[in-house]
Design a protein around this motif. Structure first.
Motif, PDB file in Angstrom:
ATOM      1  N   ALA A  94       0.841  -1.205   0.000  1.00 26.73           N
ATOM      2  CA  ALA A  94       0.000   0.000   0.000  1.00 26.73           C
ATOM      3  C   ALA A  94       0.873   1.251   0.000  1.00 26.73           C
ATOM      4  CB  ALA A  94      -0.933  -0.004   1.216  1.00 26.73           C
ATOM      5  N   ALA A  95       1.949   1.233   0.768  1.00 29.97           N
ATOM      6  CA  ALA A  95       2.873   2.376   0.795  1.00 29.97           C
ATOM      7  C   ALA A  95       3.485   2.592  -0.582  1.00 29.97           C
ATOM      8  CB  ALA A  95       3.975   2.152   1.829  1.00 29.97           C
ATOM      9  N   GLU A  96       3.873   1.508  -1.231  1.00 29.91           N
ATOM     10  CA  GLU A  96       4.453   1.607  -2.573  1.00 29.91           C
ATOM     11  C   GLU A  96       3.414   2.128  -3.568  1.00 29.91           C
ATOM     12  OE1 GLU A  96       7.160   1.383  -5.730  1.00 29.91           O
ATOM     13  OE2 GLU A  96       7.473   1.385  -3.580  1.00 29.91           O
ATOM     14  N   ALA A  97       2.178   1.638  -3.463  1.00 36.61           N
ATOM     15  CA  ALA A  97       1.128   2.098  -4.369  1.00 36.61           C
ATOM     16  C   ALA A  97       0.867   3.597  -4.176  1.00 36.61           C
ATOM     17  CB  ALA A  97      -0.161   1.304  -4.134  1.00 36.61           C
ATOM     18  N   MET A  98       0.831   4.051  -2.927  1.00 34.80           N
ATOM     19  CA  MET A  98       0.618   5.479  -2.664  1.00 34.80           C
ATOM     20  C   MET A  98       1.780   6.300  -3.205  1.00 34.80           C
ATOM     21  SD  MET A  98      -1.087   5.572   1.098  1.00 34.80           S
ATOM     22  CE  MET A  98      -2.524   4.605   1.468  1.00 34.80           C
ATOM     23  N   ARG A  99       2.982   5.791  -3.054  1.00 35.35           N
ATOM     24  CA  ARG A  99       4.165   6.486  -3.597  1.00 35.35           C
ATOM     25  C   ARG A  99       4.002   6.675  -5.101  1.00 35.35           C
ATOM     26  NH1 ARG A  99       9.483   3.530  -5.326  1.00 35.35           N
ATOM     27  NH2 ARG A  99      10.583   5.282  -6.210  1.00 35.35           N
ATOM     28  N   ARG A 100       3.664   5.610  -5.788  1.00 39.63           N
ATOM     29  CA  ARG A 100       3.534   5.682  -7.247  1.00 39.63           C
ATOM     30  C   ARG A 100       2.406   6.622  -7.674  1.00 39.63           C
ATOM     31  NH1 ARG A 100       7.023   2.418  -9.537  1.00 39.63           N
ATOM     32  NH2 ARG A 100       7.830   0.640  -8.398  1.00 39.63           N
ATOM     33  N   ILE A 101       1.315   6.618  -6.946  1.00 36.01           N
ATOM     34  CA  ILE A 101       0.195   7.509  -7.266  1.00 36.01           C
ATOM     35  C   ILE A 101       0.608   8.963  -7.072  1.00 36.01           C
ATOM     36  CG2 ILE A 101      -2.111   8.227  -6.509  1.00 36.01           C
ATOM     37  CD1 ILE A 101      -2.556   5.169  -5.828  1.00 36.01           C
ATOM     38  N   LEU A 102       1.297   9.270  -5.966  1.00 37.29           N
ATOM     39  CA  LEU A 102       1.759  10.638  -5.722  1.00 37.29           C
ATOM     40  C   LEU A 102       2.757  11.094  -6.787  1.00 37.29           C
ATOM     41  CD1 LEU A 102       2.152  10.600  -1.850  1.00 37.29           C
ATOM     42  CD2 LEU A 102       0.528  11.962  -3.164  1.00 37.29           C
ATOM     43  N   ILE A 103       3.677  10.217  -7.154  1.00 34.88           N
ATOM     44  CA  ILE A 103       4.669  10.559  -8.175  1.00 34.88           C
ATOM     45  C   ILE A 103       3.975  10.817  -9.504  1.00 34.88           C
ATOM     46  CG2 ILE A 103       6.624   9.664  -9.522  1.00 34.88           C
ATOM     47  CD1 ILE A 103       7.283  10.516  -6.606  1.00 34.88           C
ATOM     48  N   GLU A 104       3.037   9.955  -9.874  1.00 39.14           N
ATOM     49  CA  GLU A 104       2.319  10.143 -11.143  1.00 39.14           C
ATOM     50  C   GLU A 104       1.511  11.443 -11.121  1.00 39.14           C
ATOM     51  OE1 GLU A 104       1.309   9.939 -14.875  1.00 39.14           O
ATOM     52  OE2 GLU A 104       2.776   8.627 -13.929  1.00 39.14           O
ATOM     53  N   SER A 105       0.939  11.771  -9.987  1.00 38.31           N
ATOM     54  CA  SER A 105       0.186  13.025  -9.855  1.00 38.31           C
ATOM     55  C   SER A 105       1.095  14.230 -10.094  1.00 38.31           C
ATOM     56  CB  SER A 105      -0.449  13.097  -8.464  1.00 38.31           C
ATOM     57  OG  SER A 105      -1.077  14.335  -8.264  1.00 38.31           O
ATOM     58  N   VAL A 106       2.294  14.188  -9.511  1.00 37.82           N
ATOM     59  CA  VAL A 106       3.253  15.283  -9.695  1.00 37.82           C
ATOM     60  C   VAL A 106       3.690  15.362 -11.156  1.00 37.82           C
ATOM     61  CG1 VAL A 106       5.595  16.056  -9.142  1.00 37.82           C
ATOM     62  CG2 VAL A 106       4.061  15.301  -7.322  1.00 37.82           C
ATOM     63  N   ARG A 107       3.981  14.219 -11.753  1.00 38.16           N
ATOM     64  CA  ARG A 107       4.405  14.223 -13.165  1.00 38.16           C
ATOM     65  C   ARG A 107       3.304  14.758 -14.069  1.00 38.16           C
ATOM     66  NH1 ARG A 107       7.631   8.686 -12.701  1.00 38.16           N
ATOM     67  NH2 ARG A 107       9.651   9.609 -12.215  1.00 38.16           N
ATOM     68  N   ARG A 108       2.067  14.368 -13.788  1.00 36.75           N
ATOM     69  CA  ARG A 108       0.934  14.845 -14.589  1.00 36.75           C
ATOM     70  C   ARG A 108       0.803  16.361 -14.469  1.00 36.75           C
ATOM     71  NH1 ARG A 108      -2.380  11.232 -13.034  1.00 36.75           N
ATOM     72  NH2 ARG A 108      -3.110  12.316 -11.191  1.00 36.75           N
ATOM     73  N   LYS A 109       0.943  16.874 -13.251  1.00 37.02           N
ATOM     74  CA  LYS A 109       0.841  18.326 -13.044  1.00 37.02           C
ATOM     75  C   LYS A 109       1.989  19.071 -13.703  1.00 37.02           C
ATOM     76  CE  LYS A 109      -1.759  18.247  -8.793  1.00 37.02           C
ATOM     77  NZ  LYS A 109      -1.723  18.488  -7.365  1.00 37.02           N
ATOM     78  N   ARG A 163       9.252   4.118   5.874  1.00 35.84           N
ATOM     79  CA  ARG A 163       9.348   5.253   6.792  1.00 35.84           C
ATOM     80  C   ARG A 163       8.745   6.519   6.165  1.00 35.84           C
ATOM     81  NH1 ARG A 163      13.387   5.546  10.894  1.00 35.84           N
ATOM     82  NH2 ARG A 163      12.115   7.333  11.418  1.00 35.84           N
ATOM     83  N   TYR A 164       9.145   6.835   4.930  1.00 35.41           N
ATOM     84  CA  TYR A 164       8.770   8.111   4.325  1.00 35.41           C
ATOM     85  C   TYR A 164       7.375   8.067   3.700  1.00 35.41           C
ATOM     86  CZ  TYR A 164       8.994  12.428   1.685  1.00 35.41           C
ATOM     87  OH  TYR A 164       8.716  13.675   1.189  1.00 35.41           O
ATOM     88  N   PHE A 165       7.088   7.036   2.917  1.00 42.29           N
ATOM     89  CA  PHE A 165       5.833   7.009   2.185  1.00 42.29           C
ATOM     90  C   PHE A 165       4.699   6.356   2.963  1.00 42.29           C
ATOM     91  CE2 PHE A 165       8.882   7.719  -1.199  1.00 42.29           C
ATOM     92  CZ  PHE A 165       8.260   8.746  -1.887  1.00 42.29           C
ATOM     93  N   ALA A 166       5.002   5.455   3.881  1.00 42.18           N
ATOM     94  CA  ALA A 166       3.940   4.810   4.640  1.00 42.18           C
ATOM     95  C   ALA A 166       3.802   5.401   6.037  1.00 42.18           C
ATOM     96  CB  ALA A 166       4.188   3.309   4.750  1.00 42.18           C
ATOM     97  N   GLY A 167       4.795   6.151   6.482  1.00 48.51           N
ATOM     98  CA  GLY A 167       4.711   6.799   7.783  1.00 48.51           C
ATOM     99  C   GLY A 167       4.955   5.873   8.963  1.00 48.51           C
ATOM    100  N   PHE A 168       5.549   4.715   8.705  1.00 46.18           N
ATOM    101  CA  PHE A 168       5.830   3.793   9.802  1.00 46.18           C
ATOM    102  C   PHE A 168       6.990   4.310  10.644  1.00 46.18           C
ATOM    103  CE2 PHE A 168       3.808   0.593   6.950  1.00 46.18           C
ATOM    104  CZ  PHE A 168       2.836   0.154   7.827  1.00 46.18           C
ATOM    105  N   SER A 169       6.975   3.954  11.917  1.00 48.83           N
ATOM    106  CA  SER A 169       8.086   4.282  12.802  1.00 48.83           C
ATOM    107  C   SER A 169       9.241   3.343  12.483  1.00 48.83           C
ATOM    108  CB  SER A 169       7.675   4.101  14.265  1.00 48.83           C
ATOM    109  OG  SER A 169       7.504   2.725  14.548  1.00 48.83           O
ATOM    110  N   ASN A 170      10.401   3.633  13.053  1.00 50.87           N
ATOM    111  CA  ASN A 170      11.555   2.766  12.853  1.00 50.87           C
ATOM    112  C   ASN A 170      11.263   1.356  13.352  1.00 50.87           C
ATOM    113  OD1 ASN A 170      14.441   2.586  12.045  1.00 50.87           O
ATOM    114  ND2 ASN A 170      14.639   1.931  14.165  1.00 50.87           N
ATOM    115  N   ALA A 171      10.637   1.252  14.515  1.00 46.42           N
ATOM    116  CA  ALA A 171      10.332  -0.063  15.087  1.00 46.42           C
ATOM    117  C   ALA A 171       9.369  -0.842  14.192  1.00 46.42           C
ATOM    118  CB  ALA A 171       9.743   0.092  16.480  1.00 46.42           C
TER     119      ALA A 171
END
Length: 188
Positions: free
Chosen positions: A79-94, A146-154
């Motif tokens: 899910a984190a990877e999918a959200m990353r790709r969606i955000l990147i595609e949104s930026v590229r489209r804009k 950590r960055y795209f899914a917002g998980f803690s280090n643990a």
């Protein structure tokens, strides 16, 4: 086996009703992930957390292109990877010419400052992350969690099956390495 893991198994087997059962169980966590990612975006972002969750969810449980999930953690990493790709595609489209790419809104009070947009930084981060993934796949997975899914280090170390101490080491390296690639002299 948790309810989520059982339902993911049913989705893998092509049960269309399983996807309907899964959403209520994972929606709140996916919504938190999406909200965390969008909080880092430039103000005025047109993509809302709900839309990001729904778009990612549709990609994850597409009955026509069944994916296999080892566990609940695997599902959320995807899910984190999918959200990353969606955000990147949104930026590229804009940034495309058709959508006004190359034109940036500038407040009059900021005219004398160089304009650096979060969109450019996000694309540079995506490119650097692709490069890191080739060189150090485990480190790249940690960054995504950590960055795209917002998980803690643990949480990220548990998902990856590594010690929190090793995750700290990888995270420190990744931050320095990515910063150099995104903001350093090597930026193209």
């Amino acid at each position: 086996m948790t309810d989520v893991t059982q339902i993911l198994s049913q989705v893998e087997q092509g049960d269309p009703s399983a996807a309907e059962q899964l959403l209520p169980l994972v929606y709140s966590e996916l919504r938190k992930l999406a909200a965390a990612k969008l909080a880092h975006e430039k103000p005025g972002q047109t993509l809302q957390a709900t839309a990001l969750v729904h778009e990612a969810y549709v990609k994850l449980v597409n009955v026509e292109h069944v994916q296999q999930w080892d566990s609940r953690a695997h599902f959320f990493a995807a899910a984190a990877e999918a959200m990353r790709r969606i955000l990147i595609e949104s930026v590229r489209r804009k940034n495309s010419v058709k959508h006004g790419g190359g034109h940036h809104r500038v407040e009059l009070k900021d005219v004398d400052l160089p304009l650096i947009t979060r969109s450019d930084d996000l694309i540079a981060l995506d490119q650097a992350l692709d490069e890191l993934e080739i060189q150090q796949p485990e480190t790249a997975k940690l960054v995504k969690l950590r960055y795209f899914a917002g998980f803690s280090n643990a949480e990220a170390s548990e998902i990856l099956g590594i010690s929190p101490r090793h995750a700290n080491t990888l995270w420190a390296f990744a931050k320095a390495w990515l910063h150099e690639r995104v903001f350093g002299d090597n930026r193209s």
